[in-house]
Design an enzyme around this catalytic site. Structure first.
Site, PDB file in Angstrom:
ATOM      1  N   THR A  40       3.887 -19.054  10.150  1.00 33.59           N
ATOM      2  CA  THR A  40       2.877 -18.148   9.613  1.00 33.59           C
ATOM      3  C   THR A  40       3.115 -17.889   8.126  1.00 33.59           C
ATOM      4  OG1 THR A  40       1.634 -16.139  10.096  1.00 33.59           O
ATOM      5  CG2 THR A  40       4.032 -15.980  10.318  1.00 33.59           C
ATOM      6  N   LYS A  44       3.083 -21.774   5.393  1.00 30.81           N
ATOM      7  CA  LYS A  44       2.257 -22.865   5.933  1.00 30.81           C
ATOM      8  C   LYS A  44       2.242 -24.101   5.029  1.00 30.81           C
ATOM      9  CE  LYS A  44      -0.468 -19.800   8.787  1.00 30.81           C
ATOM     10  NZ  LYS A  44      -1.750 -19.372   9.297  1.00 30.81           N
ATOM     11  N   ASN A  65       0.383 -24.962  10.749  1.00 25.66           N
ATOM     12  CA  ASN A  65       0.885 -23.769  11.456  1.00 25.66           C
ATOM     13  C   ASN A  65       1.575 -24.129  12.764  1.00 25.66           C
ATOM     14  OD1 ASN A  65      -1.387 -24.313  13.107  1.00 25.66           O
ATOM     15  ND2 ASN A  65      -1.466 -22.182  13.723  1.00 25.66           N
ATOM     16  N   GLY A 101     -14.503 -12.671   1.693  1.00 27.86           N
ATOM     17  CA  GLY A 101     -13.098 -12.983   1.431  1.00 27.86           C
ATOM     18  C   GLY A 101     -12.892 -14.461   1.196  1.00 27.86           C
ATOM     19  N   ALA A 102     -11.823 -14.754   0.438  1.00 22.96           N
ATOM     20  CA  ALA A 102     -11.572 -16.151   0.069  1.00 22.96           C
ATOM     21  C   ALA A 102     -10.071 -16.433   0.046  1.00 22.96           C
ATOM     22  CB  ALA A 102     -12.183 -16.426  -1.301  1.00 22.96           C
ATOM     23  N   GLY A 104      -6.196 -17.070   2.323  1.00 26.45           N
ATOM     24  CA  GLY A 104      -5.604 -18.167   3.087  1.00 26.45           C
ATOM     25  C   GLY A 104      -6.370 -18.495   4.355  1.00 26.45           C
ATOM     26  N   TYR A 189      -7.860  -8.273  14.589  1.00 25.06           N
ATOM     27  CA  TYR A 189      -7.943  -8.012  16.029  1.00 25.06           C
ATOM     28  C   TYR A 189      -7.156  -6.751  16.373  1.00 25.06           C
ATOM     29  CZ  TYR A 189      -3.485 -10.481  15.615  1.00 25.06           C
ATOM     30  OH  TYR A 189      -2.235 -10.883  15.209  1.00 25.06           O
ATOM     31  N   GLY A 209     -11.083 -10.556  16.135  1.00 25.80           N
ATOM     32  CA  GLY A 209     -10.291 -11.782  15.986  1.00 25.80           C
ATOM     33  C   GLY A 209      -9.415 -12.148  17.171  1.00 25.80           C
TER      34      GLY A 209
HETATM   35  P1  NDP Z   1      -5.021 -13.234   2.055  1.00 27.44           P
HETATM   36  O1  NDP Z   1      -4.058 -12.231   1.516  1.00 27.44           O
HETATM   37  O2  NDP Z   1      -4.742 -14.682   1.862  1.00 27.44           O
HETATM   38  O3  NDP Z   1      -6.503 -12.939   1.460  1.00 27.44           O
HETATM   39  C1  NDP Z   1      -6.967 -11.695   1.325  1.00 27.44           C
HETATM   40  C2  NDP Z   1      -8.477 -11.747   0.990  1.00 27.44           C
HETATM   41  O4  NDP Z   1      -8.975 -10.473   1.288  1.00 27.44           O
HETATM   42  C3  NDP Z   1      -8.801 -12.010  -0.475  1.00 27.44           C
HETATM   43  O5  NDP Z   1     -10.021 -12.691  -0.540  1.00 27.44           O
HETATM   44  C4  NDP Z   1      -8.888 -10.598  -1.045  1.00 27.44           C
HETATM   45  O6  NDP Z   1      -9.720 -10.500  -2.201  1.00 27.44           O
HETATM   46  C5  NDP Z   1      -9.547  -9.877   0.115  1.00 27.44           C
HETATM   47  N1  NDP Z   1      -9.284  -8.462   0.217  1.00 27.44           N
HETATM   48  C6  NDP Z   1      -8.122  -7.859   0.544  1.00 27.44           C
HETATM   49  N2  NDP Z   1      -8.281  -6.529   0.613  1.00 27.44           N
HETATM   50  C7  NDP Z   1      -9.572  -6.271   0.304  1.00 27.44           C
HETATM   51  C8  NDP Z   1     -10.357  -5.082   0.205  1.00 27.44           C
HETATM   52  N3  NDP Z   1      -9.816  -3.876   0.429  1.00 27.44           N
HETATM   53  N4  NDP Z   1     -11.656  -5.197  -0.113  1.00 27.44           N
HETATM   54  C9  NDP Z   1     -12.227  -6.405  -0.331  1.00 27.44           C
HETATM   55  N5  NDP Z   1     -11.526  -7.573  -0.254  1.00 27.44           N
HETATM   56  C10 NDP Z   1     -10.216  -7.501   0.050  1.00 27.44           C
HETATM   57  O7  NDP Z   1      -5.162 -12.868   3.587  1.00 27.44           O
HETATM   58  P2  NDP Z   1      -5.286 -13.846   4.798  1.00 27.44           P
HETATM   59  O8  NDP Z   1      -6.385 -14.795   4.566  1.00 27.44           O
HETATM   60  O9  NDP Z   1      -3.931 -14.388   5.120  1.00 27.44           O
HETATM   61  O10 NDP Z   1      -5.649 -12.845   5.990  1.00 27.44           O
HETATM   62  C11 NDP Z   1      -6.897 -12.210   6.043  1.00 27.44           C
HETATM   63  C12 NDP Z   1      -7.064 -11.509   7.364  1.00 27.44           C
HETATM   64  O11 NDP Z   1      -7.103 -12.436   8.424  1.00 27.44           O
HETATM   65  C13 NDP Z   1      -5.940 -10.521   7.698  1.00 27.44           C
HETATM   66  O12 NDP Z   1      -6.528  -9.295   8.077  1.00 27.44           O
HETATM   67  C14 NDP Z   1      -5.253 -11.167   8.876  1.00 27.44           C
HETATM   68  O13 NDP Z   1      -4.742 -10.192   9.761  1.00 27.44           O
HETATM   69  C15 NDP Z   1      -6.395 -11.932   9.516  1.00 27.44           C
HETATM   70  N6  NDP Z   1      -5.945 -13.080  10.342  1.00 27.44           N
HETATM   71  C16 NDP Z   1      -6.344 -13.140  11.654  1.00 27.44           C
HETATM   72  C17 NDP Z   1      -5.954 -14.212  12.457  1.00 27.44           C
HETATM   73  C18 NDP Z   1      -6.363 -14.267  13.890  1.00 27.44           C
HETATM   74  O14 NDP Z   1      -5.817 -15.101  14.639  1.00 27.44           O
HETATM   75  N7  NDP Z   1      -7.313 -13.483  14.351  1.00 27.44           N
HETATM   76  C19 NDP Z   1      -5.155 -15.327  11.924  1.00 27.44           C
HETATM   77  C20 NDP Z   1      -4.830 -15.168  10.515  1.00 27.44           C
HETATM   78  C21 NDP Z   1      -5.207 -14.081   9.770  1.00 27.44           C
HETATM   79  P3  NDP Z   1      -9.145 -10.748  -3.693  1.00 27.44           P
HETATM   80  O15 NDP Z   1      -9.133 -12.230  -3.908  1.00 27.44           O
HETATM   81  O16 NDP Z   1     -10.091 -10.050  -4.565  1.00 27.44           O
HETATM   82  O17 NDP Z   1      -7.758 -10.168  -3.729  1.00 27.44           O
END
Ligand code: NDP
Length: 244
Positions: A40, A44, A65, A101-102, A104, A189, A209
């Site tokens: 995780t 990755k 992963n 969002g954009a 990982g 989730y 999720g």
């Molecule tokens: P990252 O840290 O890689 O990306 C975070 C993204 O969220 C960025 O685009 C960031 O914007 C945006 N962001 C963060 N906080 C805010 C906010 N308060 N308002 C608006 N935009 C925000 O995170 P991940 O991609 O690793 O994870 C994202 C989510 O996915 C997590 O909540 C994680 O728990 C969930 N997840 C669920 C899984 C599942 O199996 N269901 C598996 C993997 C992840 P900016 O670029 O502007 O910073």
């Protein structure tokens, strides 16, 4: 995983290990005598680099992963994106998708959706993370330059709402696009996020999720056990863990 191993009579144990240095992933794998692992955040990409053989999709997205050892070689897979794809496949006649969002998680999931013929637009709070997507030909917006359209599905790919009560985008933007969508999905989730609560006020179907988490696990389990069981057989046992 352990519940499914036990119920299906497969002699294995799934546990966790804190890898401090991602560069040492391969060495650690062999020192611990493992047969398979999930990896995780934030390892990755290190996992990708550690593999001898890569599944074509994992190769394409540059993120692994799941690793399985066979005859001394490490085989790498990405089960996050196929798990996500399966989780949203219950929504029919979906062609256009808006990602909020954009980060990982958006990376591999946007690629698999595009490979499957969906049109994905990304809306992110700030612009730096969007550059990569723009180069790959995705339509991208920040909150400041967003030109709304109609999207069949809107998916929260951010961590907004995970540990706070924030929405993934300004309410005015969401109130503009949610009424025209078929359903709203969150990758978070275990709780109803402010985003899903807002979707419900617009009487939209929602999904969190949990299935994404479950399905990536089932696909990983299938690799760990070398395709010994069917998806549904693994699911029957693994999903019980959600109600323990
Ligand atoms: P990252 O840290 O890689 O990306 C975070 C993204 O969220 C960025 O685009 C960031 O914007 C945006 N962001 C963060 N906080 C805010 C906010 N308060 N308002 C608006 N935009 C925000 O995170 P991940 O991609 O690793 O994870 C994202 C989510 O996915 C997590 O909540 C994680 O728990 C969930 N997840 C669920 C899984 C599942 O199996 N269901 C598996 C993997 C992840 P900016 O670029 O502007 O910073």
């Amino acid at each position: 995983h352990n519940l499914a191993f036990q119920d299906l009579g497969f002699d294995a144990c799934y546990t966790r290990y804190l890898l401090e240095n991602g560069e040492k992933l391969k060495e650690t794998f062999f020192t611990l005598g493992l047969k398979g692992i999930n990896i995780t955040v934030p390892h990755k990409e290190h996992a990708y680099n550690a593999c001898d053989v890569l599944d074509p999709f994992a190769k394409k997205v540059g993120a692994v992963n799941t690793i399985v050892e066979k005859e001394g070689k490490l085989y790498g897979y990405n089960t996050d994106a196929p798990g996500f794809l399966k989780a949203i496949s219950e929504f029919k006649e979906v062609k256009t998708v808006l990602f909020l969002g954009a980060g990982g998680t958006a990376q591999s999931t946007s690629t698999i959706l595009r490979d499957e013929g969906y049109k994905v637009t990304l809306l992110n709070r700030s612009s730096p993370r969007l550059e990569k997507y723009k180069k790959e030909g995705f339509k991208t917006f920040t909150f400041d330059d967003f030109i709304p359209n109609t999207y069949d599905l809107i998916i929260n790919m951010t961590s907004a709402g995970l540990e706070d009560d924030s929405l993934p985008a300004p309410k005015e933007i969401l109130d503009g696009v949610i009424p025209k969508t078929k359903a709203c999905v969150d990758v978070i989730y275990g709780k109803e996020t402010p985003f899903l609560k807002l979707a419900k006020t617009h009487a939209k179907p929602t999904k969190d999720g949990s299935d994404m988490l479950l399905y990536q696990g089932i696909i990983a389990f299938d690799y760990f056990t070398d395709h010994t069981y069917t998806f549904d057989a693994i699911k029957d046992h693994m999903q019980k863990a959600f109600s323990l």
